[in-house]
Every structure is written in structure tokens, then in C-alpha cells.
Design an enzyme around this catalytic site. Structure first.
Site, PDB file in Angstrom:
ATOM      1  N   ASP A  16      48.354  36.197  41.235  1.00 33.59           N
ATOM      2  CA  ASP A  16      49.481  37.135  41.199  1.00 33.59           C
ATOM      3  C   ASP A  16      50.811  36.419  41.469  1.00 33.59           C
ATOM      4  OD1 ASP A  16      50.699  39.561  40.897  1.00 33.59           O
ATOM      5  OD2 ASP A  16      50.199  40.310  42.897  1.00 33.59           O
ATOM      6  N   GLY A  17      51.884  36.990  40.944  1.00 31.89           N
ATOM      7  CA  GLY A  17      53.224  36.477  41.236  1.00 31.89           C
ATOM      8  C   GLY A  17      53.883  35.704  40.110  1.00 31.89           C
ATOM      9  N   ARG A  29      59.770  37.088  32.284  1.00 33.89           N
ATOM     10  CA  ARG A  29      58.460  37.140  32.930  1.00 33.89           C
ATOM     11  C   ARG A  29      57.416  36.313  32.171  1.00 33.89           C
ATOM     12  NH1 ARG A  29      57.235  40.989  36.612  1.00 33.89           N
ATOM     13  NH2 ARG A  29      55.113  41.128  35.808  1.00 33.89           N
ATOM     14  N   SER A  61      44.072  43.020  34.429  1.00 35.28           N
ATOM     15  CA  SER A  61      43.321  44.191  34.893  1.00 35.28           C
ATOM     16  C   SER A  61      43.399  45.302  33.851  1.00 35.28           C
ATOM     17  CB  SER A  61      43.881  44.680  36.230  1.00 35.28           C
ATOM     18  OG  SER A  61      45.135  45.308  36.040  1.00 35.28           O
ATOM     19  N   THR A  62      42.474  46.249  33.923  1.00 39.58           N
ATOM     20  CA  THR A  62      42.533  47.402  33.008  1.00 39.58           C
ATOM     21  C   THR A  62      43.882  48.109  33.191  1.00 39.58           C
ATOM     22  OG1 THR A  62      41.280  48.591  34.694  1.00 39.58           O
ATOM     23  CG2 THR A  62      40.051  47.876  32.780  1.00 39.58           C
ATOM     24  N   GLU A  63      44.375  48.099  34.422  1.00 44.35           N
ATOM     25  CA  GLU A  63      45.646  48.776  34.724  1.00 44.35           C
ATOM     26  C   GLU A  63      46.857  48.016  34.158  1.00 44.35           C
ATOM     27  OE1 GLU A  63      43.353  47.998  37.190  1.00 44.35           O
ATOM     28  OE2 GLU A  63      42.485  50.006  37.317  1.00 44.35           O
ATOM     29  N   ASN A  64      46.692  46.718  33.882  1.00 44.09           N
ATOM     30  CA  ASN A  64      47.808  45.946  33.342  1.00 44.09           C
ATOM     31  C   ASN A  64      48.222  46.422  31.938  1.00 44.09           C
ATOM     32  OD1 ASN A  64      46.762  42.854  34.968  1.00 44.09           O
ATOM     33  ND2 ASN A  64      48.334  44.306  35.611  1.00 44.09           N
ATOM     34  N   ARG A  67      51.725  48.039  31.439  1.00 38.85           N
ATOM     35  CA  ARG A  67      52.991  47.296  31.352  1.00 38.85           C
ATOM     36  C   ARG A  67      53.632  47.480  29.973  1.00 38.85           C
ATOM     37  NH1 ARG A  67      52.191  41.782  34.893  1.00 38.85           N
ATOM     38  NH2 ARG A  67      51.249  42.826  36.689  1.00 38.85           N
ATOM     39  N   ARG A 189      46.300  43.284  49.047  1.00 41.12           N
ATOM     40  CA  ARG A 189      45.402  44.302  48.493  1.00 41.12           C
ATOM     41  C   ARG A 189      44.497  43.623  47.466  1.00 41.12           C
ATOM     42  NH1 ARG A 189      50.701  46.225  46.901  1.00 41.12           N
ATOM     43  NH2 ARG A 189      51.259  45.414  44.848  1.00 41.12           N
ATOM     44  N   GLU A 202      35.168  36.474  52.291  1.00 45.12           N
ATOM     45  CA  GLU A 202      36.323  36.223  53.157  1.00 45.12           C
ATOM     46  C   GLU A 202      37.564  36.304  52.269  1.00 45.12           C
ATOM     47  OE1 GLU A 202      36.302  35.736  56.432  1.00 45.12           O
ATOM     48  OE2 GLU A 202      34.124  35.972  56.447  1.00 45.12           O
TER      49      GLU A 202
HETATM   50  C1  IPE Z   1      46.434  42.107  39.894  1.00 45.61           C
HETATM   51  O1  IPE Z   1      47.797  41.911  39.918  1.00 45.61           O
HETATM   52  C2  IPE Z   1      45.889  41.754  38.530  1.00 45.61           C
HETATM   53  C3  IPE Z   1      45.969  40.348  38.164  1.00 45.61           C
HETATM   54  C4  IPE Z   1      46.368  39.359  38.926  1.00 45.61           C
HETATM   55  C5  IPE Z   1      45.555  40.056  36.824  1.00 45.61           C
HETATM   56  P1  IPE Z   1      48.827  43.132  39.675  1.00 45.61           P
HETATM   57  O2  IPE Z   1      50.178  42.545  39.777  1.00 45.61           O
HETATM   58  O3  IPE Z   1      48.474  43.832  38.443  1.00 45.61           O
HETATM   59  O4  IPE Z   1      48.482  44.077  40.918  1.00 45.61           O
HETATM   60  P2  IPE Z   1      49.371  45.174  41.661  1.00 45.61           P
HETATM   61  O5  IPE Z   1      49.878  46.102  40.599  1.00 45.61           O
HETATM   62  O6  IPE Z   1      50.461  44.464  42.360  1.00 45.61           O
HETATM   63  O7  IPE Z   1      48.432  45.829  42.609  1.00 45.61           O
HETATM   64  C1  IPE Z   2      49.997  38.160  37.673  1.00 43.52           C
HETATM   65  O1  IPE Z   2      51.365  38.069  37.810  1.00 43.52           O
HETATM   66  C2  IPE Z   2      49.551  38.062  36.241  1.00 43.52           C
HETATM   67  C3  IPE Z   2      49.082  39.325  35.656  1.00 43.52           C
HETATM   68  C4  IPE Z   2      48.949  40.455  36.296  1.00 43.52           C
HETATM   69  C5  IPE Z   2      48.728  39.312  34.252  1.00 43.52           C
HETATM   70  P1  IPE Z   2      52.302  39.348  37.691  1.00 43.52           P
HETATM   71  O2  IPE Z   2      52.698  39.506  36.284  1.00 43.52           O
HETATM   72  O3  IPE Z   2      51.660  40.522  38.320  1.00 43.52           O
HETATM   73  O4  IPE Z   2      53.551  38.881  38.554  1.00 43.52           O
HETATM   74  P2  IPE Z   2      54.370  39.748  39.580  1.00 43.52           P
HETATM   75  O5  IPE Z   2      53.389  40.324  40.562  1.00 43.52           O
HETATM   76  O6  IPE Z   2      55.061  40.824  38.785  1.00 43.52           O
HETATM   77  O7  IPE Z   2      55.316  38.788  40.212  1.00 43.52           O
HETATM   78 MG    MG Z   3      51.635  41.285  40.204  1.00 39.67          MG
END
Ligand code: IPE
Ligand code: IPE
Ligand code: MG
Length: 236
Positions: A16-17, A29, A61-64, A67, A189, A202
Site C-alpha cells: 500500500d501507499g 498516481r 482488491s475486488t474493492e479497487n 477507483r 487494517r 503475525e
Molecule cells: C489494499 O489497499 C489493497 C492493495 C494493496 C492492493 P487499499 O489502498 O485498497 O486499501 P484501503 O482502501 O486503504 O483499505
Molecule cells: C496500493 O497503493 C496499490 C493498489 C491498491 C493497487 P494505493 O494505490 O492504495 O496507494 P495509496 O494508498 O492511495 O497511497
Molecule cells: Mg491504498
């Protein structure tokens, strides 16, 4: 000897990030996703060289799918490019690549590039790289329940056969439980990542953004893991 004891067998990484990494640099992004993918390549080499056998990463993720279309399209294109261009590396490193997730909503070219990579690496034994793509932990359990129900109706199994180890074999992939899960970027989370497999893992959370999470950061996390006392409900 001691190293054998402290090394996790199966690690998970919630990468993430990427978006914040790019935004902080005044970039789009998508540049963060590219930097994340580049970092993953270096990191994987390091992890498997240490002797860790199973690595699961959360790529999408399925939730992604919620976006913007532009970002989803960029990510899907990146997956197609990554899976074909890194094919040689996985072969050279003798890593078996597998995928966890739903095939629904995925474009044909994405599914084809996934299948090709799985096919090309299916006989390798040095390590297993599990990519969670269009993955949701709850959906995985729902899909498992459906498959179990089908097998009961087809007389392949009986209700009395159902226990925890049988259910594990109905997940997207038959993987050992997770020992250690790392999440980068400061969010504390699990965001629906490998709920079944991570029940006694862990967890390690770091503020470091995924494109900056290098070998040194990984070693720091591993050191922390080695200090944890896993009790599994016991008292030791
Ligand atoms: C979790 O990150 C999914 C992946 C790293 C692929 P998200 O950025 O989608 O999670 P939330 O929305 O902050 O919980
Ligand atoms: C994780 O990075 C990659 C995916 C979820 C695909 P993010 O795209 O969630 O990056 P942030 O959390 O917005 O910084
Ligand atoms: Mg993220």
C-alpha cells in the site's frame, strides 16, 4: 539452525501507499504504481534468496474496482506488461507463480497474461509467488462455500467431511497458513486480505510507503518477526 526456526514459511505483503508516494513527488498516481512494481521485483529476489518459500502479495482488491476508470485501466495494463516482461525472471529464479482472486470483471488480455505466466512456471519448486489480483478475503470464503456445496451435490464429499483443513483446500489456492503479514503506508487494517489464511499470522505495520519498502526495510520487519512469541492460544 536458529535461522530455520525464525524464518516465516509464508509471508504476505499488502503493498500500500503507491498513490501517496507519487502525489508527494508531484507525480500522477500511476507513477507510484510503476515504482511499486519495480520495487516488488527487487524485494522478491531478496525474499526468496533468504529461503522463504511462499510469498503472497496484494496487487488489486475486488474493492479497487471502485477507483477511477483511468487508474483501473492503468493498473490492468501494468499487470499485462509486468506478467509478460517478468516471465524470464521468474523462470530464471525458478519461481512458481500462481494467482488468487475472482476472474469475474477481469479483461481477457489480463486473464490470458495470468494464465501464460502460471503455465510457464508451473513446474518450478524453489518458491511460490502468489499474486492476489481481483482478490477479496470474504469473496474467497463465499466462493469456497459454493464449491463445497457443489461437491456435496455431486457426491464428491459428505457434510461430515467438512473440517478446517478440508475448507483450506477449497480456497483459491491450497496454501499453508500465513506466518507473517506486512502492510506498508501506515494504515492499520487488513482491507480484506487473506482472512482465512491469516488467522494466526503475525502482523507488521510500517509508515514506509511501498515503493520505498526496500530490502533493508524488509530485514527490519523480519527482525521484529523473530522477536514475536507465537502462542496459538497456548501459554508458552
Ligand atoms: C489494499 O489497499 C489493497 C492493495 C494493496 C492492493 P487499499 O489502498 O485498497 O486499501 P484501503 O482502501 O486503504 O483499505
Ligand atoms: C496500493 O497503493 C496499490 C493498489 C491498491 C493497487 P494505493 O494505490 O492504495 O496507494 P495509496 O494508498 O492511495 O497511497
Ligand atoms: Mg491504498
Amino acid at each position: 539452525m536458529e535461522e530455520e526456526k525464525i524464518l516465516p514459511n509464508h509471508i504476505g505483503i499488502i503493498m500500500d501507499g503507491n498513490g501517496r508516494w507519487a502525489t508527494r513527488r508531484g507525480l500522477k498516481r500511476s507513477a507510484g504504481h510503476k515504482a511499486g512494481a519495480d520495487n516488488l521485483e527487487k524485494l522478491l529476489k531478496h525474499i526468496f534468496n533468504l529461503g522463504i518459500k511462499y510469498v503472497s502479495v496484494y496487487a488489486f482488491s475486488t474493492e479497487n474496482f471502485n477507483r477511477d476508470k483511468e487508474e483501473v485501466d492503468y493498473l490492468m495494463n501494468l499487470f499485462v506488461k509486468y506478467f509478460s516482461s517478468k516471465n524470464k525472471i521468474f523462470v530464471k529464479e525458478e519461481l512458481k507463480v500462481i494467482f488468487s482472486g475472482s476472474k469475474e470483471r477481469l479483461r481477457d488480455d489480463v486473464k490470458e497474461s495470468m494464465a501464460k505466466l502460471e503455465e510457464n512456471t508451473k513446474n518450478f519448486k524453489r518458491g511460490v509467488f502468489n499474486i492476489c489480483l481481483n482478490y477479496g478475503g470474504r469473496l474467497e470464503i463465499v466462493d469456497a462455500i459454493k464449491k463445497i456445496n457443489r461437491d456435496i451435490q455431486d457426491n464428491k464429499i459428505k457434510i461430515e467431511d467438512i473440517n478446517e483443513s478440508l475448507v483450506s483446500t477449497y480456497m483459491y489456492q491450497n496454501l499453508p497458513d500465513l506466518d507473517f503479514v506486512i502492510r506498508t503506508s501506515g494504515e492499520i487494517r487488513v482491507s480484506n486480505f487473506m482472512l482465512w489464511q491469516g488467522s494466526y499470522a503475525e502482523y507488521y505495520f510500517t509508515d514506509c510507503l511501498f515503493p520505498d519498502f526496500d530490502e533493508k526495510e524488509f530485514d527490519k520487519a523480519l527482525l521484529e518477526y523473530s522477536k514475536r512469541n507465537r502462542r496459538f492460544g497456548g501459554t508458552k
